[in-house]
Design a protein around this motif. Structure first.
Motif, PDB file in Angstrom:
ATOM      1  N   ASP A 171       7.310  11.095 -26.309  1.00 25.28           N
ATOM      2  CA  ASP A 171       8.133  12.212 -26.760  1.00 25.28           C
ATOM      3  C   ASP A 171       8.123  12.188 -28.287  1.00 25.28           C
ATOM      4  O   ASP A 171       7.467  11.349 -28.899  1.00 25.28           O
ATOM      5  N   ALA A 172       8.845  13.114 -28.913  1.00 24.86           N
ATOM      6  CA  ALA A 172       8.817  13.228 -30.376  1.00 24.86           C
ATOM      7  C   ALA A 172       9.322  11.970 -31.069  1.00 24.86           C
ATOM      8  O   ALA A 172       8.749  11.533 -32.069  1.00 24.86           O
ATOM      9  N   SER A 173      10.367  11.356 -30.543  1.00 25.79           N
ATOM     10  CA  SER A 173      10.914  10.154 -31.185  1.00 25.79           C
ATOM     11  C   SER A 173       9.967   8.966 -31.023  1.00 25.79           C
ATOM     12  O   SER A 173       9.829   8.150 -31.930  1.00 25.79           O
ATOM     13  N   ILE A 205       8.723  19.063 -30.725  1.00 28.96           N
ATOM     14  CA  ILE A 205       9.752  18.647 -31.681  1.00 28.96           C
ATOM     15  C   ILE A 205      10.843  19.707 -31.730  1.00 28.96           C
ATOM     16  O   ILE A 205      10.604  20.854 -32.084  1.00 28.96           O
ATOM     17  N   TYR A 250      12.031  13.287 -38.875  1.00 28.62           N
ATOM     18  CA  TYR A 250      10.678  13.575 -39.357  1.00 28.62           C
ATOM     19  C   TYR A 250      10.696  13.895 -40.849  1.00 28.62           C
ATOM     20  O   TYR A 250       9.831  13.443 -41.598  1.00 28.62           O
ATOM     21  N   GLU A 255      18.203  16.450 -34.505  1.00 27.26           N
ATOM     22  CA  GLU A 255      17.982  15.059 -34.887  1.00 27.26           C
ATOM     23  C   GLU A 255      16.512  14.777 -35.207  1.00 27.26           C
ATOM     24  O   GLU A 255      16.204  14.076 -36.154  1.00 27.26           O
ATOM     25  N   SER A 256      15.594  15.328 -34.417  1.00 35.01           N
ATOM     26  CA  SER A 256      14.166  15.102 -34.659  1.00 35.01           C
ATOM     27  C   SER A 256      13.746  15.632 -36.017  1.00 35.01           C
ATOM     28  O   SER A 256      12.971  15.000 -36.718  1.00 35.01           O
TER      29      SER A 256
END
Length: 91
Positions: free
Chosen positions: A77-79, A28, A37, A32-33
């Motif tokens: 991925d994180a998203s 992360i 979150y 934006e992430s």
């Protein structure tokens, strides 16, 4: 018979998310992430814990993951992980 308040205000579903600190640091990124979150983790009924290690090293090295009410989920991925969290938790 249901009370007046239980008919007016439905109970919110509670969900517990557990994250591995090492995994978060690896996958992360700030920006934006973080805001996405933060928005999800601060919703009512969402409880989260961050541990130094969740002992899922094989998963941790290759992809982001978390535990939702004890069940491990992973993302590309994180998203993608956040998307899955929202789908499972119905947020």
């Amino acid at each position: 018979m249901k009370s007046l308040f239980s008919r007016i205000l439905p109970k919110q579903k509670s969900i517990t998310l557990e994250f591995c600190q090492n995994n978060l640091d690896q996958f992360i990124q700030e920006g934006e992430s973080f805001s996405a979150y933060r928005e999800t983790l601060t919703k009512p009924g969402v409880h989260y814990k961050e541990y130094e290690c969740l002992s899922n090293c094989l998963i941790c090295r290759t992809q982001p993951y978390c535990r939702i009410n004890g069940e491990t989920i992973t993302g590309q991925d994180a998203s993608n992980l956040l998307y899955k969290i929202k789908e499972i938790a119905k947020l």
